[in-house]
Design an enzyme around this catalytic site. Structure first.
Site, PDB file in Angstrom:
ATOM      1  N   HIS A 100       0.664  -1.309   0.011  1.00  0.00           N
ATOM      2  CA  HIS A 100      -0.011   0.058   0.014  1.00  0.00           C
ATOM      3  C   HIS A 100       0.914   1.370   0.083  1.00  0.00           C
ATOM      4  O   HIS A 100       1.351   1.906   0.909  1.00  0.00           O
ATOM      5  CB  HIS A 100      -0.986  -0.130   1.180  1.00  0.00           C
ATOM      6  CG  HIS A 100      -2.030   0.922   1.143  1.00  0.00           C
ATOM      7  ND1 HIS A 100      -3.233   0.722   1.699  1.00  0.00           N
ATOM      8  CD2 HIS A 100      -2.216   2.151   0.679  1.00  0.00           C
ATOM      9  CE1 HIS A 100      -3.996   1.651   1.517  1.00  0.00           C
ATOM     10  NE2 HIS A 100      -3.530   2.627   1.014  1.00  0.00           N
TER      11      HIS A 100
ATOM     12  N   HIS B 113       1.461   5.305  -2.385  1.00  0.00           N
ATOM     13  CA  HIS B 113       0.892   6.172  -3.319  1.00  0.00           C
ATOM     14  C   HIS B 113       2.245   6.958  -3.736  1.00  0.00           C
ATOM     15  O   HIS B 113       2.985   7.363  -3.044  1.00  0.00           O
ATOM     16  CB  HIS B 113       0.246   7.293  -2.443  1.00  0.00           C
ATOM     17  CG  HIS B 113      -1.031   6.747  -1.939  1.00  0.00           C
ATOM     18  ND1 HIS B 113      -2.200   6.712  -2.615  1.00  0.00           N
ATOM     19  CD2 HIS B 113      -1.325   6.109  -0.798  1.00  0.00           C
ATOM     20  CE1 HIS B 113      -3.316   5.953  -1.781  1.00  0.00           C
ATOM     21  NE2 HIS B 113      -2.728   5.720  -0.482  1.00  0.00           N
TER      22      HIS B 113
ATOM     23  N   HIS C 194     -10.909   0.067   1.026  1.00  0.00           N
ATOM     24  CA  HIS C 194     -10.706   1.252   1.846  1.00  0.00           C
ATOM     25  C   HIS C 194     -11.991   1.193   2.668  1.00  0.00           C
ATOM     26  O   HIS C 194     -13.034   1.748   1.892  1.00  0.00           O
ATOM     27  CB  HIS C 194     -10.522   2.325   1.071  1.00  0.00           C
ATOM     28  CG  HIS C 194     -10.431   3.801   2.050  1.00  0.00           C
ATOM     29  ND1 HIS C 194      -9.446   4.521   1.949  1.00  0.00           N
ATOM     30  CD2 HIS C 194     -11.550   4.103   2.471  1.00  0.00           C
ATOM     31  CE1 HIS C 194      -9.575   5.494   2.707  1.00  0.00           C
ATOM     32  NE2 HIS C 194     -11.054   5.433   3.264  1.00  0.00           N
TER      33      HIS C 194
ATOM     34  N   ASN D  19      -5.753   9.066   7.477  1.00  0.00           N
ATOM     35  CA  ASN D  19      -7.128   8.416   7.266  1.00  0.00           C
ATOM     36  C   ASN D  19      -6.821   7.018   7.117  1.00  0.00           C
ATOM     37  O   ASN D  19      -6.341   6.718   5.858  1.00  0.00           O
ATOM     38  CB  ASN D  19      -8.022   9.102   6.309  1.00  0.00           C
ATOM     39  CG  ASN D  19      -9.308   8.792   6.440  1.00  0.00           C
ATOM     40  OD1 ASN D  19      -9.705   8.101   7.373  1.00  0.00           O
ATOM     41  ND2 ASN D  19     -10.102   8.893   5.182  1.00  0.00           N
TER      42      ASN D  19
ATOM     43  N   ASP E 208       1.063   2.548   3.750  1.00  0.00           N
ATOM     44  CA  ASP E 208       0.135   3.875   3.385  1.00  0.00           C
ATOM     45  C   ASP E 208       1.017   4.846   2.965  1.00  0.00           C
ATOM     46  O   ASP E 208       0.492   5.969   3.335  1.00  0.00           O
ATOM     47  CB  ASP E 208      -0.915   3.944   4.229  1.00  0.00           C
ATOM     48  CG  ASP E 208      -2.085   4.811   3.554  1.00  0.00           C
ATOM     49  OD1 ASP E 208      -2.079   5.211   2.372  1.00  0.00           O
ATOM     50  OD2 ASP E 208      -3.110   4.800   4.346  1.00  0.00           O
TER      51      ASP E 208
ATOM     52  N   HIS F  92       3.092  14.102   0.787  1.00  0.00           N
ATOM     53  CA  HIS F  92       2.553  15.457   0.698  1.00  0.00           C
ATOM     54  C   HIS F  92       3.712  16.313   0.915  1.00  0.00           C
ATOM     55  O   HIS F  92       4.426  16.205   1.869  1.00  0.00           O
ATOM     56  CB  HIS F  92       1.263  15.704   1.480  1.00  0.00           C
ATOM     57  CG  HIS F  92       0.066  14.856   1.543  1.00  0.00           C
ATOM     58  ND1 HIS F  92      -0.693  15.134   0.086  1.00  0.00           N
ATOM     59  CD2 HIS F  92      -0.342  13.962   2.002  1.00  0.00           C
ATOM     60  CE1 HIS F  92      -1.658  14.080   0.478  1.00  0.00           C
ATOM     61  NE2 HIS F  92      -1.774  13.519   1.376  1.00  0.00           N
TER      62      HIS F  92
ATOM     63  N   GLY G  42      -2.490  11.751   5.558  1.00  0.00           N
ATOM     64  CA  GLY G  42      -1.349  11.028   4.991  1.00  0.00           C
ATOM     65  C   GLY G  42      -0.015  11.405   5.567  1.00  0.00           C
ATOM     66  O   GLY G  42       0.122  12.500   5.770  1.00  0.00           O
TER      67      GLY G  42
END
Lengths: 452, 313
Positions: free
Chosen positions: A90, A92, A209, A308, A335, A339, A354
C-alpha cells in the site's frame, strides 16, 4: 554473472532459518549453500581422470559454470540478516499527476532504502489508474528506472467514482496486481459485490478502503477525548468497523477474497478475527503508525499526525498489536502518502491526510520484535511472505526464484531524520525517533538497488 | 508578579494565577469606559491587527473599542478584504502581517488550532478571538469576570450550561475556565450535542435540563445554531425549546439569586424566553460591557506594561 552473498543469517519463514550463503546467477537464486561450502560442488568424475573438466553436482546437472568467462563476486554480509525482499502492499507514488509530492523514481528510491523490493502503488493518481494506458505508463516508467518492482493497483471503479467497474481484465494484461478504490470507499454494496465476484473470476485481489463516509464526513482525527479537547471533528471507530463488517458479509456472499487496507481500531480487528474463524477469505493490513502512535500525537495540531484512518487510542493500539501477534492482521503496509508543505503547512482541518512510511516502516516494525510481540520470522511473514501470497507471488528463497532480497543490519541504531529521506516529501511524525535496524542491501533480481 | 505569556490561545494554557491577574486587571480597566473621555495613552504607538477570517460583529467591535480606549492603532482585516479570497495560505497571510510589525494579532478563524499555528510563526502576541469549535478564551474570561462581579467569587458556585456543547468554543472555554477557578460545571443538551469524552473536560453531564439548573448559581444558555438542523442534531426548534429552552419554570429551580448569561446573539423563544433574557436575573448586557474591559486587560498584559508589572495597572 555470479554473486555469492556470504555469511548472513538467512531467514525465510517456514523454509530457512540458519547461516547460509546465497548464490545468485543472472538475477536468479542459484543455490543456497552452507557457509564455506564450495560451489559448484566439485566432484571427481566417475571415470576418475584428473584431466576431466569441472562438473557440477548431479543435483544441479542443468548448470555448468564457465569459470573463465563468468564474473564472480563475493559480498560479505556476515553478521547481517538476509530475508526475502520486503513487499509493501500500500503506497502512493503520486505519478502521474502530482510529481511535486513524489515521483515513481523518488518513491522507488525511498522503497529501496526502506528495504522494499516491491511496492503496490494505489490508483489515485491523475489521471486515475483505471485503464491499461495508465497502468502501462507506470510499469514502463518503473522498468526504465530498474529500482524496486512495482505492482500497480488498478482502480476498482472508473475514475474512483464508485459508479461502474473499471476494466480489470485490460488492466491485468497491462500488469496490475490488485484492484482498489483506496481513498474512496465503494458505498454501493451491490457494486462492491460485483467487484468481488468479477475480480475473483480474473484472480485479482480486491483491496477495500473501509470507511462509512456518512460517519466520517468532515472529521479530521479520531473521535474521542483528544478531539473534544482540541475542537477537531472526529472520525469514530465505527466508520471503519461497520464498513469492514459489510465487506466481510459481501466476501462471504461472493465467496471471494477481500483484503482490508489500513486497519486502525479494535472493533475492526475483532470483526476480522471473527470472520477468519468462520472461514471467510478476508486478509488485512495495518501500518506502523497504528501500532506505534496514538491520537495524542495530534495534541499540538501536528498535521504530520493526520492520516485516514486516524491515529486512535491506546486501547486500539493494543488491539492492533494483539491482532498482529495472533495472526488476525496479515500484513504491515505503509500507506506511504507523500504530501508537500502546500498540503501540510495548514490549519489542521484543512491539511491533507497521510504520512510517508517507506523509509521508517522496517525500523519501526522491528520494535515489535525487540519488544517480544512478534518473532522475527513472523515479522518477515507480515512484511514479505503474506503480501506476496496475497498478490499471488512466490518469493521463497529457493533456487530458481528471482533474487529479490533484503539484507538487514539489525544492530544499526539511529535517529530518524527526515532530511535524510530519499522520498521527495517529509511528512512524517517520526522525526527524532530512536530506532534500531534498517536495510543494508536491497536487491532486486540480483541487482543491488540500494546499499547503505 | 509579571505576566509572561506571549499569546492568549486558550484557557488550558493559562494558570489560575494568570487568570486571576487578568480578571483583576480587567476590573481596573472598567472605570476607563465610564469616564467622559474614554481613552488612556497606555498603548500609544502599538499596532493591533484584528484578523477575522470568520464573520463577527460583537467580538470584533469589542476588541476594536478596547484597543482604541488604550490608544493603540487598530486595523481590521476580514476574509473578503484580504488575500485569503485569492487563495493565499494562512501561514503566508500571517507572514505578511508579521512583516508590518504589529504588536498584537487578534485572530478569529473557522479552523480549530489556527491561532496556535500562527502563534508559532510570528513575533507578535496572538490573541485567539475564537477558533473553530475549540476555544474562545476572551469570552470565557469575561464570563468569569461577570460572575465574579455579581457573586464576589467563582469557587464553589454551580454553573449550569445548556446548549450545543459539541460545536461550541464558548462552552469548551467556559467549562475549562470555571472548573479551573473552582466552580462546579454541569451541562445539559440533547445527547447529539454532547461530544465524546465530555467528562475529560472536567464537567458533569445532567440527565435533563431540570437537574442541570437545579440549585444553580449561574445559568448559561448557548445559542442554537439554526443551520445545524441539517446536521440531524435535533428535530426542530419547537421541540428543542420544550426540552432545553430556559423558561420561567426551569428558572425557578435555580437558586434565588441566580444569574442568567448568554454569549449572544440570542434566539429569543428558542433557547431562552424573551422575558428572561430581558429580566432581572439576566446579566447578558453586563457581559458585553465587561467584554471591553477584559479585552483592554488582555492587550495591556501582552503588549503593555503588564509584561513588566501588572500590579501597576
Amino acid at each position: 554473472m555470479l554473486t555469492r552473498l556470504k555469511g548472513a543469517k538467512v531467514v525465510d519463514p517456514g523454509n530457512i532459518n540458519a547461516e547460509k550463503d546465497l548464490l545468485i546467477k543472472d538475477g536468479y537464486i542459484k543455490a543456497i549453500l552452507d557457509p564455506g561450502e564450495p560451489y559448484p560442488r566439485l566432484e571427481k568424475s566417475t571415470s576418475g581422470s584428473d584431466s576431466s573438466p569441472v562438473s557440477v553436482s548431479s543435483a544441479d546437472s542443468s548448470f555448468s559454470l564457465d569459470v573463465e568467462n563468468d564474473q564472480y563476486i563475493e559480498i560479505d554480509v556476515s553478521g547481517m540478516t538476509l530475508v526475502p525482499g520486503l513487499i509493501d502492499l500500500h503506497v502512493h507514488l503520486r505519478e502521474p499527476g502530482h510529481e511535486y509530492k513524489e515521483t515513481i523514481e523518488t518513491g522507488l528510491m525511498a522503497a529501496a532504502r526502506g528495504g522494499f523490493t516491491a511496492v503496490c502503488p494505489m490508483a489515485n493518481t491523475s489521471p486515475v489508474n483505471d485503464n491499461a494506458q495508465v497502468t502501462s505508463f507506470i510499469i514502463n516508467r518503473a522498468k526504465e528506472l530498474g529500482l524496486s518492482r512495482i505492482y500497480p493497483v488498478g482502480a476498482m471503479t472508473k475514475g474512483l467514482k464508485g459508479e461502474s467497474l473499471a476494466e480489470f481484465g485490460d488492466m491485468k494484461k497491462a500488469g496490475i496486481a490488485a484492484v482498489s478504490d483506496d481513498g474512496c470507499p465503494v458505498e454501493n454494496s451491490m457494486l462492491m459485490r460485483r467487484a468481488l465476484e468479477y475480480a475473483k473470476g480474473l484472480n485479482i485481489p480486491v483491496i477495500s478502503h473501509s470507511e462509512d463516509l456518512s460517519l466520517s464526513k468532515n472529521g479530521a482525527m479520531n473521535e474521542g477525548i483528544t478531539a473534544t479537547k482540541l475542537g477537531i471533528k472526529g472520525i469514530p471507530n465505527a466508520a471503519e468497523a461497520s464498513f469492514i463488517m459489510r465487506e466481510i458479509s459481501l466476501a462471504e456472499l461472493a465467496d471471494a477474497p477481500v483484503h482490508i487496507a489500513h486497519v486502525s481500531c479494535e472493533e475492526s480487528v475483532e470483526a476480522i478475527r471473527n470472520a477468519k474463524k468462520r472461514g471467510i477469505k478476508v486478509t488485512c493490513e495495518t501500518a506502523p503508525h497504528y501500532f506505534t502512535l496514538t491520537e495524542k500525537a495530534v495534541a499540538d495540531y501536528d498535521t504530520n499526525a493526520k492520516m485516514n484512518p486516524p491515529l486512535r487510542t491506546e486501547k486500539d493500539r493494543q488491539a492492533i498489536i494483539k491482532g498482529l501477534a495472533d495472526g488476525t492482521i496479515d500484513c504491515i503496509a505503509t500507506d506511504h502518502a507523500p504530501h508537500s508543505s502546500l498540503e501540510k503547512d495548514l490549519e489542521f482541518d484543512k491539511a491533507a491526510f497521510g504520512i510517508i512510511g517507506l523509509e521508517t516502516s522496517l525500523p519501526l516494525s522491528l520494535k515489535l520484535v525487540e519488544e517480544g510481540i512478534l518473532s522475527f520470522e513472523t515479522l518477515i511473514e507480515k512484511m514479505s511472505k503474506n503480501p506476496a501470497s496475497i498478490l499471488g507471488i512466490n518469493n521463497d528463497l529457493t533456487p530458481g526464484n528471482p533474487a529479490d532480497i533484503t539484507v538487514i543490519d539489525m544492530e544499526s541504531c539511529f535517529t530518524i531524520d527526515p532530511k535524510s529521506f530519499l522520498s521527495k516529501s517529509r511528512n512524517t511524525p517520526f522525526a527524532g525517533f530512536k530506532v534500531t535496524g534498517e536495510a543494508y542491501i536491497t536487491m532486486v533480481k540480483g541487482k543491488i538497488i540500494y546499499q547503505r | 508578579m509579571a505576566f509572561t505569556k506571549k499569546d492568549i490561545l486558550d484557557i488550558d494554557s493559562l494558570s489560575v494565577e494568570e487568570i486571576s491577574m487578568i480578571l483583576n486587571t480587567a476590573e481596573g480597566m472598567k472605570e476607563i469606559s465610564q469616564r467622559p473621555v474614554k481613552k488612556v495613552p497606555t498603548l500609544r504607538g502599538k499596532t493591533i491587527v484584528l484578523f477575522f477570517q470568520e464573520p463577527s460583529t460583537r467580538t470584533r467591535l469589542s476588541f476594536d473599542v478596547a484597543a482604541k480606549r488604550l490608544s493603540a492603532d487598530s486595523l481590521a482585516i476580514s476574509k473578503s478584504s484580504s488575500s485569503m479570497v485569492k487563495g493565499e495560505t494562512l501561514v503566508d497571510t500571517a507572514k505578511n502581517l508579521e512583516a508590518m510589525s504589529p504588536d498584537v494579532i487578534v485572530m478569529r478563524h473557522s479552523s480549530s488550532g489556527a491561532p496556535h499555528l500562527i502563534a508559532k510563526r510570528v513575533k507578535a502576541s496572538v490573541i485567539n478571538a475564537g477558533d473553530g469549535i475549540h476555544a474562545h478564551p476572551s469570552q470565557a474570561l469575561l464570563d468569569l469576570m461577570s460572575v465574579k462581579e455579581k457573586k464576589g467569587r467563582i469557587e464553589g458556585l454551580k454553573i449550569a450550561i445548556t446548549g450545543d456543547i459539541s460545536h461550541s468554543r464558548v462552552a469548551r472555554s467556559d467549562i475549562a475556565g470555571f472548573t479551573k477557578m473552582g466552580a462546579e460545571v454541569v451541562v445539559s443538551a440533547p445527547l447529539t450535542m454532547i461530544p465524546k469524552g465530555i467528562k475529560a473536560l472536567g464537567c458533569k453531564l445532567a440527565d435533563d435540563m431540570e437537574s442541570c439548573v437545579e440549585n444553580a448559581d449561574v445559568i448559561m444558555m448557548l445559542r442554537i445554531q439554526k443551520e445545524r438542523q441539517g446536521a440531524m442534531l435535533f428535530p426542530g426548534e419547537r421541540e428543542y425549546a420544550s426540552l432545553f429552552g430556559l423558561n420561567r419554570k426551569r428558572l425557578n429551580l435555580a437558586k434565588k439569586d441566580v444569574v442568567v448569561m448568554h454569549p449572544g446573539p440570542l434566539n429569543r423563544g428558542v433557547e431562552i424566553d424573551s422575558d428572561i433574557a430581558d429580566g432581572k436575573y439576566s446579566i447578558i448586557l453586563n457581559q458585553v460591557t465587561n467584554g471591553v474591559a477584559l479585552r483592554m486587560a488582555l492587550f495591556y498584559l501582552v503588549a503593555g506594561g503588564g509584561k513588566r508589572n501588572a500590579d501597576k495597572a
